[in-house]
Design a protein around this motif. Structure first.
Motif, PDB file in Angstrom:
ATOM      1  N   MET A  34     -15.305  -5.431  25.678  1.00  0.00           N
ATOM      2  CA  MET A  34     -13.983  -5.935  25.288  1.00  0.00           C
ATOM      3  C   MET A  34     -13.414  -6.810  26.409  1.00  0.00           C
ATOM      4  N   THR A  35     -12.915  -7.972  26.027  1.00  0.00           N
ATOM      5  CA  THR A  35     -12.261  -8.870  26.983  1.00  0.00           C
ATOM      6  C   THR A  35     -10.867  -8.362  27.290  1.00  0.00           C
ATOM      7  N   MET A  36     -10.482  -8.391  28.562  1.00  0.00           N
ATOM      8  CA  MET A  36      -9.198  -7.835  28.955  1.00  0.00           C
ATOM      9  C   MET A  36      -8.579  -8.565  30.132  1.00  0.00           C
ATOM     10  N   SER A  37      -7.297  -8.867  30.000  1.00  0.00           N
ATOM     11  CA  SER A  37      -6.583  -9.477  31.127  1.00  0.00           C
ATOM     12  C   SER A  37      -5.625  -8.476  31.761  1.00  0.00           C
ATOM     13  N   SER A  38      -5.561  -7.272  31.205  1.00  0.00           N
ATOM     14  CA  SER A  38      -4.594  -6.283  31.711  1.00  0.00           C
ATOM     15  C   SER A  38      -5.141  -5.480  32.885  1.00  0.00           C
ATOM     16  N   SER A  52      -5.200  -1.758  30.015  1.00  0.00           N
ATOM     17  CA  SER A  52      -4.606  -1.176  28.812  1.00  0.00           C
ATOM     18  C   SER A  52      -5.258  -1.754  27.561  1.00  0.00           C
ATOM     19  N   ASP A  54      -4.900  -2.189  23.358  1.00  0.00           N
ATOM     20  CA  ASP A  54      -4.024  -2.234  22.188  1.00  0.00           C
ATOM     21  C   ASP A  54      -4.361  -1.083  21.237  1.00  0.00           C
ATOM     22  N   ARG A  58     -10.019  -1.885  17.220  1.00  0.00           N
ATOM     23  CA  ARG A  58     -10.965  -1.020  16.489  1.00  0.00           C
ATOM     24  C   ARG A  58     -11.716  -0.098  17.431  1.00  0.00           C
ATOM     25  N   GLY A  59     -12.014  -0.584  18.619  1.00  0.00           N
ATOM     26  CA  GLY A  59     -12.838   0.191  19.542  1.00  0.00           C
ATOM     27  C   GLY A  59     -12.080   1.272  20.294  1.00  0.00           C
ATOM     28  N   PHE A  85     -16.460 -11.642  23.576  1.00  0.00           N
ATOM     29  CA  PHE A  85     -16.068 -10.233  23.642  1.00  0.00           C
ATOM     30  C   PHE A  85     -14.598 -10.015  23.265  1.00  0.00           C
ATOM     31  N   LYS A  91     -20.901  -8.610  19.136  1.00  0.00           N
ATOM     32  CA  LYS A  91     -20.591  -8.995  20.513  1.00  0.00           C
ATOM     33  C   LYS A  91     -21.845  -9.018  21.395  1.00  0.00           C
TER      34      LYS A  91
END
Ligand SMILES: Cc1cc2nc3c(=O)[nH]c(=O)nc-3n(C[C@H](O)[C@H](O)[C@H](O)COP(=O)(O)O)c2cc1C
Length: 172
Positions: A34-38, A52, A54, A58-59, A85, A91
């Protein structure tokens, strides 16, 4: 402006630039990514990081079940991987990886990698806050990190490479 306008709030939060990460993990036979900027640093002693997810992802149930994961800080030439991702679907199809701590798949080419054990989870409103305890890490300072700001990707090095400003004589 008041906080009654979530889009305006989101746009304003986007004034804070971040890097872009891909979190990966293995749950049984399933590969998670999963792509994440948090992502952010939290503590040096003990070594903790945070991110974090959301509640609509789904995952999320799978992420809540994994005991370890890898955080890849993307390099600026990895935008396509970031987009891959960030979308549902296949993916992992055709993606190169090797197994890391706890079986988490390690992607090549990142600017840095943190291999973590799941440490804690907390309520974060419409997100779930994850704290990870760093067990191993690797750095590739020769790979400039990808930046995300104002809702789009950006480059740290426009024109001349800027001299490193780290370590700064401040505590944050
Ligand atoms: C640059 C960028 C940063 C993102 N940061 C986050 C994040 O911090 N948390 C999150 O839950 N989703 C974030 N997303 C969206 C997720 O990557 C995307 O919704 C997710 O891969 C969907 O996962 P799912 O298949 O489990 O629903 C980000 C997407 C992009 C392109």
């Amino acid at each position: 402006m008041t906080v009654t306008d979530p889009l305006a709030l989101r746009r304003t939060l986007g004034q804070f630039p971040t890097g872009v990460c891909i979190m990966t993990a293995r749950l049984g036979d399933e590969l998670l990514g999963m792509t994440m900027s948090s992502f952010n640093s939290l503590s040096l002693d003990p070594p903790l990081v945070l991110f974090s997810i959301d509640r609509k992802a789904r995952g999320l149930p799978a992420w809540e079940a994994v005991e370890s994961y890898a955080v890849h800080v993307l390099a600026e030439n990895q935008q396509a991987l970031s987009n891959r991702f960030a979308r549902p679907g296949a993916k992992w199809q055709g993606v190169d990886y090797r197994p890391g701590h706890g079986g988490a798949p390690l992607l090549p080419g990142a600017a840095a990698v943190f291999e973590c054990d799941a440490h804690a989870r907390c309520d974060g409103g419409d997100h779930v806050l994850f704290l990870g305890r760093v067990r191993r890490f690797a750095s590739h300072p020769e790979r400039p990190p990808l930046v995300f700001a104002q809702g789009r990707y950006a480059s740290l090095h426009q024109g001349e490479a800027a001299p490193s400003l780290w370590p700064l004589d401040i505590h944050y």
